[in-house]
Design a protein around this motif. Structure first.
Motif, PDB file in Angstrom:
ATOM      1  N   ALA A  38       0.842  -1.206   0.000  1.00  9.65           N
ATOM      2  CA  ALA A  38       0.000   0.000   0.000  1.00  9.65           C
ATOM      3  C   ALA A  38       0.874   1.253   0.000  1.00  9.65           C
ATOM      4  CB  ALA A  38      -0.948   0.009   1.185  1.00  9.65           C
ATOM      5  N   GLU A  39       1.873   1.240  -0.875  1.00  8.99           N
ATOM      6  CA  GLU A  39       2.882   2.306  -0.907  1.00  8.99           C
ATOM      7  C   GLU A  39       2.272   3.704  -0.982  1.00  8.99           C
ATOM      8  OE1 GLU A  39       6.654   3.819  -3.654  1.00  8.99           O
ATOM      9  OE2 GLU A  39       5.533   2.011  -4.209  1.00  8.99           O
ATOM     10  N   GLY A  40       2.738   4.573  -0.096  1.00 13.40           N
ATOM     11  CA  GLY A  40       2.335   5.970  -0.125  1.00 13.40           C
ATOM     12  C   GLY A  40       0.919   6.245   0.328  1.00 13.40           C
ATOM     13  N   THR A  41       0.253   5.250   0.932  1.00 17.96           N
ATOM     14  CA  THR A  41      -1.124   5.429   1.396  1.00 17.96           C
ATOM     15  C   THR A  41      -1.141   5.348   2.930  1.00 17.96           C
ATOM     16  OG1 THR A  41      -1.831   3.115   1.491  1.00 17.96           O
ATOM     17  CG2 THR A  41      -1.834   4.173  -0.685  1.00 17.96           C
ATOM     18  N   PRO A  42      -2.266   5.650   3.568  1.00 15.93           N
ATOM     19  CA  PRO A  42      -2.311   5.605   5.042  1.00 15.93           C
ATOM     20  C   PRO A  42      -2.056   4.218   5.632  1.00 15.93           C
ATOM     21  CG  PRO A  42      -4.193   6.802   4.167  1.00 15.93           C
ATOM     22  CD  PRO A  42      -3.531   6.151   3.010  1.00 15.93           C
ATOM     23  N   PHE A  43      -2.244   3.166   4.834  1.00 17.26           N
ATOM     24  CA  PHE A  43      -2.081   1.807   5.340  1.00 17.26           C
ATOM     25  C   PHE A  43      -0.773   1.164   4.870  1.00 17.26           C
ATOM     26  CE2 PHE A  43      -6.694   2.562   5.266  1.00 17.26           C
ATOM     27  CZ  PHE A  43      -6.974   2.359   6.607  1.00 17.26           C
ATOM     28  N   GLU A  44       0.197   1.987   4.616  1.00 15.83           N
ATOM     29  CA  GLU A  44       1.490   1.504   4.129  1.00 15.83           C
ATOM     30  C   GLU A  44       2.201   0.644   5.178  1.00 15.83           C
ATOM     31  OE1 GLU A  44       4.870   3.555   1.470  1.00 15.83           O
ATOM     32  OE2 GLU A  44       4.554   4.532   3.394  1.00 15.83           O
ATOM     33  N   SER A  45       2.820  -0.444   4.703  1.00 10.95           N
ATOM     34  CA  SER A  45       3.644  -1.304   5.545  1.00 10.95           C
ATOM     35  C   SER A  45       4.963  -1.564   4.832  1.00 10.95           C
ATOM     36  CB  SER A  45       2.944  -2.640   5.828  1.00 10.95           C
ATOM     37  OG  SER A  45       1.785  -2.448   6.606  1.00 10.95           O
ATOM     38  N   ASP A 102     -10.163 -15.721   1.405  1.00 12.80           N
ATOM     39  CA  ASP A 102     -10.579 -15.730   2.808  1.00 12.80           C
ATOM     40  C   ASP A 102      -9.745 -14.786   3.673  1.00 12.80           C
ATOM     41  OD1 ASP A 102     -12.580 -17.519   2.316  1.00 12.80           O
ATOM     42  OD2 ASP A 102     -11.509 -19.270   3.077  1.00 12.80           O
ATOM     43  N   ASN A 103      -8.552 -14.420   3.204  1.00  9.20           N
ATOM     44  CA  ASN A 103      -7.660 -13.541   3.970  1.00  9.20           C
ATOM     45  C   ASN A 103      -7.779 -12.074   3.568  1.00  9.20           C
ATOM     46  OD1 ASN A 103      -6.557 -15.728   5.360  1.00  9.20           O
ATOM     47  ND2 ASN A 103      -4.968 -16.060   3.833  1.00  9.20           N
ATOM     48  N   VAL A 104      -8.689 -11.758   2.653  1.00  5.26           N
ATOM     49  CA  VAL A 104      -8.798 -10.387   2.156  1.00  5.26           C
ATOM     50  C   VAL A 104      -9.608  -9.521   3.119  1.00  5.26           C
ATOM     51  CG1 VAL A 104      -9.716  -8.914   0.307  1.00  5.26           C
ATOM     52  CG2 VAL A 104      -8.554 -11.062  -0.262  1.00  5.26           C
ATOM     53  N   MET A 105      -9.080  -8.326   3.388  1.00 11.01           N
ATOM     54  CA  MET A 105      -9.782  -7.358   4.214  1.00 11.01           C
ATOM     55  C   MET A 105      -9.910  -6.033   3.471  1.00 11.01           C
ATOM     56  SD  MET A 105      -8.275  -8.070   8.055  1.00 11.01           S
ATOM     57  CE  MET A 105      -9.219  -6.709   8.713  1.00 11.01           C
ATOM     58  N   ILE A 106     -10.922  -5.265   3.844  1.00  7.76           N
ATOM     59  CA  ILE A 106     -11.247  -3.987   3.194  1.00  7.76           C
ATOM     60  C   ILE A 106     -10.514  -2.840   3.887  1.00  7.76           C
ATOM     61  CG2 ILE A 106     -13.117  -2.340   2.793  1.00  7.76           C
ATOM     62  CD1 ILE A 106     -15.006  -4.835   2.715  1.00  7.76           C
ATOM     63  N   GLN A 212     -25.449   7.802  23.238  1.00  3.92           N
ATOM     64  CA  GLN A 212     -25.920   7.470  21.885  1.00  3.92           C
ATOM     65  C   GLN A 212     -24.804   7.558  20.848  1.00  3.92           C
ATOM     66  OE1 GLN A 212     -29.808   9.394  20.923  1.00  3.92           O
ATOM     67  NE2 GLN A 212     -29.574  10.323  22.951  1.00  3.92           N
ATOM     68  N   VAL A 213     -23.555   7.521  21.311  1.00  2.00           N
ATOM     69  CA  VAL A 213     -22.403   7.610  20.406  1.00  2.00           C
ATOM     70  C   VAL A 213     -21.480   6.419  20.635  1.00  2.00           C
ATOM     71  CG1 VAL A 213     -20.447   9.010  19.626  1.00  2.00           C
ATOM     72  CG2 VAL A 213     -22.522  10.132  20.517  1.00  2.00           C
ATOM     73  N   TYR A 214     -21.077   5.768  19.552  1.00  2.00           N
ATOM     74  CA  TYR A 214     -20.146   4.643  19.632  1.00  2.00           C
ATOM     75  C   TYR A 214     -18.925   4.885  18.758  1.00  2.00           C
ATOM     76  CZ  TYR A 214     -23.453   1.829  22.258  1.00  2.00           C
ATOM     77  OH  TYR A 214     -24.286   1.354  23.247  1.00  2.00           O
ATOM     78  N   HIS A 215     -17.774   4.498  19.272  1.00  2.00           N
ATOM     79  CA  HIS A 215     -16.516   4.544  18.534  1.00  2.00           C
ATOM     80  C   HIS A 215     -16.308   3.151  17.960  1.00  2.00           C
ATOM     81  CE1 HIS A 215     -11.967   5.583  18.535  1.00  2.00           C
ATOM     82  NE2 HIS A 215     -12.577   6.180  17.538  1.00  2.00           N
ATOM     83  N   VAL A 216     -16.181   3.048  16.642  1.00  2.00           N
ATOM     84  CA  VAL A 216     -16.148   1.749  15.978  1.00  2.00           C
ATOM     85  C   VAL A 216     -14.925   1.657  15.065  1.00  2.00           C
ATOM     86  CG1 VAL A 216     -17.386   0.152  14.460  1.00  2.00           C
ATOM     87  CG2 VAL A 216     -18.671   1.657  16.017  1.00  2.00           C
ATOM     88  N   TYR A 217     -14.180   0.569  15.198  1.00  3.60           N
ATOM     89  CA  TYR A 217     -13.038   0.348  14.316  1.00  3.60           C
ATOM     90  C   TYR A 217     -12.642  -1.123  14.353  1.00  3.60           C
ATOM     91  CZ  TYR A 217     -10.525   0.627  18.779  1.00  3.60           C
ATOM     92  OH  TYR A 217     -10.120   0.443  20.079  1.00  3.60           O
ATOM     93  N   GLY A 218     -11.842  -1.514  13.370  1.00  2.00           N
ATOM     94  CA  GLY A 218     -11.316  -2.876  13.318  1.00  2.00           C
ATOM     95  C   GLY A 218      -9.841  -2.837  13.022  1.00  2.00           C
ATOM     96  N   GLN A 219      -9.252  -3.990  12.706  1.00  2.00           N
ATOM     97  CA  GLN A 219      -7.854  -4.016  12.260  1.00  2.00           C
ATOM     98  C   GLN A 219      -7.673  -3.087  11.072  1.00  2.00           C
ATOM     99  OE1 GLN A 219      -7.280  -8.749  12.917  1.00  2.00           O
ATOM    100  NE2 GLN A 219      -6.000  -7.845  11.362  1.00  2.00           N
ATOM    101  N   ASN A 220      -8.729  -2.953  10.296  1.00  5.49           N
ATOM    102  CA  ASN A 220      -8.694  -2.137   9.086  1.00  5.49           C
ATOM    103  C   ASN A 220      -9.347  -0.779   9.300  1.00  5.49           C
ATOM    104  OD1 ASN A 220     -11.192  -3.288   9.469  1.00  5.49           O
ATOM    105  ND2 ASN A 220     -11.555  -3.751   7.329  1.00  5.49           N
ATOM    106  N   GLY A 221      -9.381  -0.311  10.542  1.00  2.00           N
ATOM    107  CA  GLY A 221      -9.875   1.029  10.835  1.00  2.00           C
ATOM    108  C   GLY A 221     -11.329   1.232  10.473  1.00  2.00           C
ATOM    109  N   PHE A 222     -11.607   2.323   9.744  1.00  2.00           N
ATOM    110  CA  PHE A 222     -12.967   2.650   9.328  1.00  2.00           C
ATOM    111  C   PHE A 222     -13.576   1.541   8.477  1.00  2.00           C
ATOM    112  CE2 PHE A 222     -16.031   4.643   6.408  1.00  2.00           C
ATOM    113  CZ  PHE A 222     -16.825   5.376   7.291  1.00  2.00           C
ATOM    114  N   GLY A 223     -12.722   0.727   7.867  1.00  4.17           N
ATOM    115  CA  GLY A 223     -13.212  -0.361   7.022  1.00  4.17           C
ATOM    116  C   GLY A 223     -14.187  -1.277   7.725  1.00  4.17           C
ATOM    117  N   ALA A 224     -14.174  -1.290   9.059  1.00  5.98           N
ATOM    118  CA  ALA A 224     -15.077  -2.165   9.818  1.00  5.98           C
ATOM    119  C   ALA A 224     -16.538  -1.892   9.502  1.00  5.98           C
ATOM    120  CB  ALA A 224     -14.826  -1.990  11.315  1.00  5.98           C
ATOM    121  N   VAL A 225     -16.892  -0.642   9.197  1.00  2.39           N
ATOM    122  CA  VAL A 225     -18.303  -0.311   8.980  1.00  2.39           C
ATOM    123  C   VAL A 225     -18.823  -0.824   7.637  1.00  2.39           C
ATOM    124  CG1 VAL A 225     -18.114   1.721  10.472  1.00  2.39           C
ATOM    125  CG2 VAL A 225     -17.930   1.997   7.987  1.00  2.39           C
TER     126      VAL A 225
END
Length: 314
Positions: A38-45, A102-106, A212-225
């Protein structure tokens, strides 16, 4: 280590780290090469490039930035040395073991900011309002993460398009993507009650609307929604009237429309995005829209419809 200007710190730390990583690989004399996911993006590794048969663990550039700048726990050369030693003792896994649907995440990111980089690296992505939905193979073993971009070549290999891939991978259980659904009221109350540095601040001062407010995230951040089973869990807590706010690429706030007028929420979001850009955190700005959840289509829809300019009659 050079002094970093706060508004450019992430880019400068990233640049220095990559340069040091390459230099230390050359000094090792093993013919190793660096690879960026994910070169040059927020999810770069970053990782040592595999041999086409096996792959080593990777490390998030955000983690590097946190350790080398935010907390200054490591100098850059020390951080590189630590990671290379870690990679040496970590097990490699077969590429075919990782590259499974099966290993793909958003992983969503800002479309206008990153589409050129996505196109340049032939990364599979799906435009979604003002976001780009991208995908990564992710595999975790013994606290080590193995990841790789899902590219256009993978789509050809599978004989599907990005929309079909999106539908195939987004029905994971919340625990499969490390989902956290945290009530803001409870979270703030716990902090006030347990933090000894906070004096004379009673928990009763927390606004009731925070329930009435929830903080929601996953390994993939906002992608969880984007995962219907995650949204179903939030729906059980808030009902159908859910306003989804892309706090940044790494998390969402979900609340009822009773908390605040939707148009005001969107104005605040856009202002926060401008602040991120001005302070060197622009990579965290994901979208300028707030969303609602279509419970029938199980998808996000913009909460405010775009204005259509009326044509003057001549």
């Amino acid at each position: 280590m050079r002094d970093y200007y706060e508004e450019h710190a992430y880019d400068e730390v990233r640049e220095d780290f990559i340069e040091e990583f390459q230099e230390q690989l050359e000094q090792r004399g093993k013919g190793e090469e660096m690879e960026l996911i994910a070169e040059g993006t927020p999810f770069e590794s970053i990782m040592i490039k595999g041999d086409g048969v096996s792959i080593c663990p990777s490390t998030s550039m955000e983690v590097v930035y946190f350790n080398c700048y935010t907390t200054a726990a490591y100098k850059i050369d020390e951080a590189v040395q630590y990671l290379l030693n870690l990679y040496d003792i970590s097990e490699r896994i077969a590429c075919e073991q990782l590259e499974q649907i099966d290993n793909v995440m958003i992983y969503p990111m800002n479309l206008s900011k990153y589409w050129e980089k996505l196109e340049e690296n032939h990364i599979a992505y799906m435009p979604y309002r003002d976001m780009a939905v991208t995908f990564q193979f992710v595999y975790e073993m013994e606290d080590r993460f193995y990841c790789k971009d899902v590219t256009e070549d993978h789509l050809k290999q599978w004989g599907i398009n990005v929309v079909e891939l999106f539908e195939k991978v987004r029905y994971k259980e919340p625990e499969e993507i490390g989902t956290e659904i945290i009530n803001l009221y409870d979270d703030v109350k716990e902090s006030l009650e347990n933090d000894p540095s906070i004096i004379l601040r009673p928990a009763e001062d927390i606004q009731e609307k925070a329930r009435q407010v929830y903080h929601v995230y996953g390994q993939n951040g906002f992608g969880a929604v984007f995962y219907p089973k995650v949204m179903e869990e939030v729906r059980k807590k808030l009902g159908d009237d859910m306003v989804i706010i892309p706090d940044d690429g790494f998390a969402a706030y979900i609340q009822t429309s009773e908390v605040k007028d939707i148009s005001e929420v969107e104005k605040e979001l856009q202002f926060q995005n401008e602040v991120k850009e001005a302070t060197g955190e622009g990579r965290h700005a994901l979208s300028g829209h707030v969303f609602k959840y279509d419970t029938v289509k199980k998808s996000l829809v913009t909460a405010i419809k775009p204005k259509i300019e009326k044509q003057k009659i001549r």
